[in-house]
Scaffold this motif. Sequence first.
Motif, PDB file in Angstrom:
ATOM      1  N   ALA A 384      26.969   8.930  14.467  1.00 46.85           N
ATOM      2  CA  ALA A 384      27.314   7.544  14.117  1.00 46.85           C
ATOM      3  C   ALA A 384      26.166   6.869  13.391  1.00 46.85           C
ATOM      4  O   ALA A 384      26.367   6.082  12.461  1.00 46.85           O
ATOM      5  N   VAL A 385      24.939   7.191  13.807  1.00 44.09           N
ATOM      6  CA  VAL A 385      23.742   6.637  13.155  1.00 44.09           C
ATOM      7  C   VAL A 385      23.690   7.105  11.697  1.00 44.09           C
ATOM      8  O   VAL A 385      23.423   6.318  10.783  1.00 44.09           O
ATOM      9  N   LYS A 386      23.987   8.387  11.488  1.00 45.53           N
ATOM     10  CA  LYS A 386      23.969   8.948  10.124  1.00 45.53           C
ATOM     11  C   LYS A 386      25.082   8.338   9.264  1.00 45.53           C
ATOM     12  O   LYS A 386      24.863   7.972   8.106  1.00 45.53           O
ATOM     13  N   ILE A 387      26.281   8.222   9.839  1.00 44.14           N
ATOM     14  CA  ILE A 387      27.419   7.658   9.100  1.00 44.14           C
ATOM     15  C   ILE A 387      27.108   6.233   8.654  1.00 44.14           C
ATOM     16  O   ILE A 387      27.428   5.820   7.540  1.00 44.14           O
ATOM     17  N   LYS A 388      26.455   5.471   9.536  1.00 41.92           N
ATOM     18  CA  LYS A 388      26.117   4.088   9.203  1.00 41.92           C
ATOM     19  C   LYS A 388      24.849   4.002   8.347  1.00 41.92           C
ATOM     20  O   LYS A 388      24.396   2.921   8.012  1.00 41.92           O
ATOM     21  N   GLN A 389      24.274   5.183   8.032  1.00 40.85           N
ATOM     22  CA  GLN A 389      23.072   5.282   7.185  1.00 40.85           C
ATOM     23  C   GLN A 389      21.918   4.441   7.739  1.00 40.85           C
ATOM     24  O   GLN A 389      21.252   3.713   7.011  1.00 40.85           O
ATOM     25  N   LEU A 390      21.741   4.561   9.055  1.00 41.09           N
ATOM     26  CA  LEU A 390      20.668   3.833   9.721  1.00 41.09           C
ATOM     27  C   LEU A 390      19.502   4.766  10.021  1.00 41.09           C
ATOM     28  O   LEU A 390      19.649   5.990  10.038  1.00 41.09           O
ATOM     29  N   GLN A 391      18.355   4.167  10.274  1.00 43.70           N
ATOM     30  CA  GLN A 391      17.169   4.937  10.657  1.00 43.70           C
ATOM     31  C   GLN A 391      17.437   5.627  12.003  1.00 43.70           C
ATOM     32  O   GLN A 391      18.044   5.055  12.899  1.00 43.70           O
ATOM     33  N   GLU A 392      16.996   6.872  12.116  1.00 44.16           N
ATOM     34  CA  GLU A 392      17.233   7.642  13.336  1.00 44.16           C
ATOM     35  C   GLU A 392      16.588   6.965  14.543  1.00 44.16           C
ATOM     36  O   GLU A 392      15.487   6.425  14.455  1.00 44.16           O
ATOM     37  N   ILE A 393      17.320   6.953  15.664  1.00 51.54           N
ATOM     38  CA  ILE A 393      16.728   6.434  16.895  1.00 51.54           C
ATOM     39  C   ILE A 393      16.561   7.587  17.882  1.00 51.54           C
ATOM     40  O   ILE A 393      17.352   8.525  17.889  1.00 51.54           O
ATOM     41  N   THR A 394      15.535   7.486  18.698  1.00 53.28           N
ATOM     42  CA  THR A 394      15.212   8.585  19.607  1.00 53.28           C
ATOM     43  C   THR A 394      15.528   8.222  21.051  1.00 53.28           C
ATOM     44  O   THR A 394      15.692   7.045  21.396  1.00 53.28           O
ATOM     45  N   HIS A 395      15.590   9.252  21.863  1.00 61.26           N
ATOM     46  CA  HIS A 395      15.772   9.132  23.316  1.00 61.26           C
ATOM     47  C   HIS A 395      14.704   8.197  23.880  1.00 61.26           C
ATOM     48  O   HIS A 395      15.001   7.286  24.675  1.00 61.26           O
ATOM     49  N   ASP A 396      13.458   8.376  23.465  1.00 58.66           N
ATOM     50  CA  ASP A 396      12.348   7.570  23.988  1.00 58.66           C
ATOM     51  C   ASP A 396      12.481   6.096  23.603  1.00 58.66           C
ATOM     52  O   ASP A 396      12.168   5.209  24.408  1.00 58.66           O
ATOM     53  N   GLN A 397      12.926   5.831  22.377  1.00 58.68           N
ATOM     54  CA  GLN A 397      13.090   4.437  21.941  1.00 58.68           C
ATOM     55  C   GLN A 397      14.110   3.712  22.816  1.00 58.68           C
ATOM     56  O   GLN A 397      13.906   2.555  23.197  1.00 58.68           O
ATOM     57  N   ILE A 398      15.182   4.410  23.153  1.00 59.76           N
ATOM     58  CA  ILE A 398      16.211   3.801  24.006  1.00 59.76           C
ATOM     59  C   ILE A 398      15.662   3.578  25.413  1.00 59.76           C
ATOM     60  O   ILE A 398      15.808   2.500  25.994  1.00 59.76           O
ATOM     61  N   ALA A 399      15.002   4.592  25.953  1.00 61.36           N
ATOM     62  CA  ALA A 399      14.425   4.487  27.308  1.00 61.36           C
ATOM     63  C   ALA A 399      13.455   3.310  27.394  1.00 61.36           C
ATOM     64  O   ALA A 399      13.477   2.534  28.352  1.00 61.36           O
ATOM     65  N   GLN A 400      12.604   3.169  26.383  1.00 56.37           N
ATOM     66  CA  GLN A 400      11.615   2.086  26.389  1.00 56.37           C
ATOM     67  C   GLN A 400      12.268   0.721  26.205  1.00 56.37           C
ATOM     68  O   GLN A 400      11.825  -0.276  26.779  1.00 56.37           O
ATOM     69  N   SER A 401      13.337   0.665  25.413  1.00 54.99           N
ATOM     70  CA  SER A 401      13.999  -0.613  25.135  1.00 54.99           C
ATOM     71  C   SER A 401      14.637  -1.217  26.385  1.00 54.99           C
ATOM     72  O   SER A 401      14.512  -2.416  26.628  1.00 54.99           O
TER      73      SER A 401
END
Length: 451
Positions: A384-401
């Motif tokens: 979905a991130v690729k389809i929306k042409q967004l910057q890749e998000i990581t497991h760690d970014q979500i955990a920290q957020s």
Amino acid sequence: MRTHFIAIGGAAMHNLALALYNKGYQVTGSDDAIFEPSKSRLEKKGLLPKEMGWFPEKITSDIEAIILGMHAKADNPELLKAQELGLKIYSYPEFLYEQSKNKTRVVIGGSHGKTTITSMILHVMHYHTIEVDYMVGAQLEGFDTMVHLTHENDFIVLEGDEYLSSPIDRRPKFHLYQPNIALLSGIAWDHINVFPTFENYVEQFEIFVNQITKGGILVYNEEDETVKKVAEETTNTIRRLPYTTPSYTVEDGITLLDTPEGPMPIEVFGAHNLNNLAGAKWICQNMGVDEADFYEAIASFKGASKRLEKIAEGKGKVAYKDFAHSPSKVSATTKAVKAQYPNRKLVACLELHTYSSLNPEFLKEYEGALDAADVAVVFYSPDAVKIKQLQEITHDQIAQSFKRDDLIIYTDPADFKEFLFTYDLNNSALLLMSSGNYGGLNFDEVKGLIN
């Protein structure tokens, strides 16, 4: 009147097409893909295009109105032909205004709660057989379509979305309605792909309030500091009516609303829904429904589709799904379910699906949003991130957020489904929050886990 829809298959667009057909208009349309339930509903009325695609030859000079949906692009062949012929082209909200400019326009705005409040108002009107025109963002019990237009009704109730009007009209939809009576439920930054800063986002609501007709009414949630500021600082000559969350108690899983006649059991629950109810009451009173009649009607309101909707209940188990995706709504919904079932384990699952929620910069807004859950799960699809042409998000970014050490994160639909179908849900409340479907989750199968 002859109308042609470019992108007739959308949820909003096909409902408007059906409403115009029911009003006696000649309706045609095109789209490159139409899914259920739009497909069957259009087919039933003979409005389903014979073949998918865009056909400039359909656009002829006798068409009196072209209605352009957001799904179409600015270089759409039918749109280009309409422009070449000099036909009148409307966005969806622009056409709704044309249909309602001689009516009293009631517009419900805010980052969250719009659909629920609009649904509450329509439920009360329907209960008391008061005929009004309307446009709402969910299918309601007792209503055939999400849009209803007549020549004769005095009022129209419109859900006021702040997203863009059309590919060639970048104004927020609710800027086009010019309400006589307006409601503002809450402001929490959303649509980051269109409104890059919080200040820019808030400005859209300031414009909305300033467009209320002179001498009109603004009903606003004064518990929301940003809403309160916008309402109190406007120089528009309008009447301002603040509301707050009413008193209520929860006993044995039933919410009791305090009324002048004593505690009254209601079907909806959660502080945010009670807050929505208070706003709906003010609107209904300004549409001629007195307080006692409002309470009588609202007691049977079960909620709008996909808005904290109970999908299954069994012995010691219950499951809800909710459209929640913005941080404030996720937090409010999670707290509401925990407060309703304080002695059960709350398993809260959130799919990050929208442009905003999949934006690395916006992710930090989710801090604490799932804190009320005993078990917190986040699902997102890298596809979905690729389809929306967004910057890749990581497991760690979500955990920290989310700032939660025990947060469970899935990126594969099969892994998420396995978790869901093997987890012990005895003495639990399951909450599924998303504007998507977790990569293809069948909610009927989920019901089997509970029943």
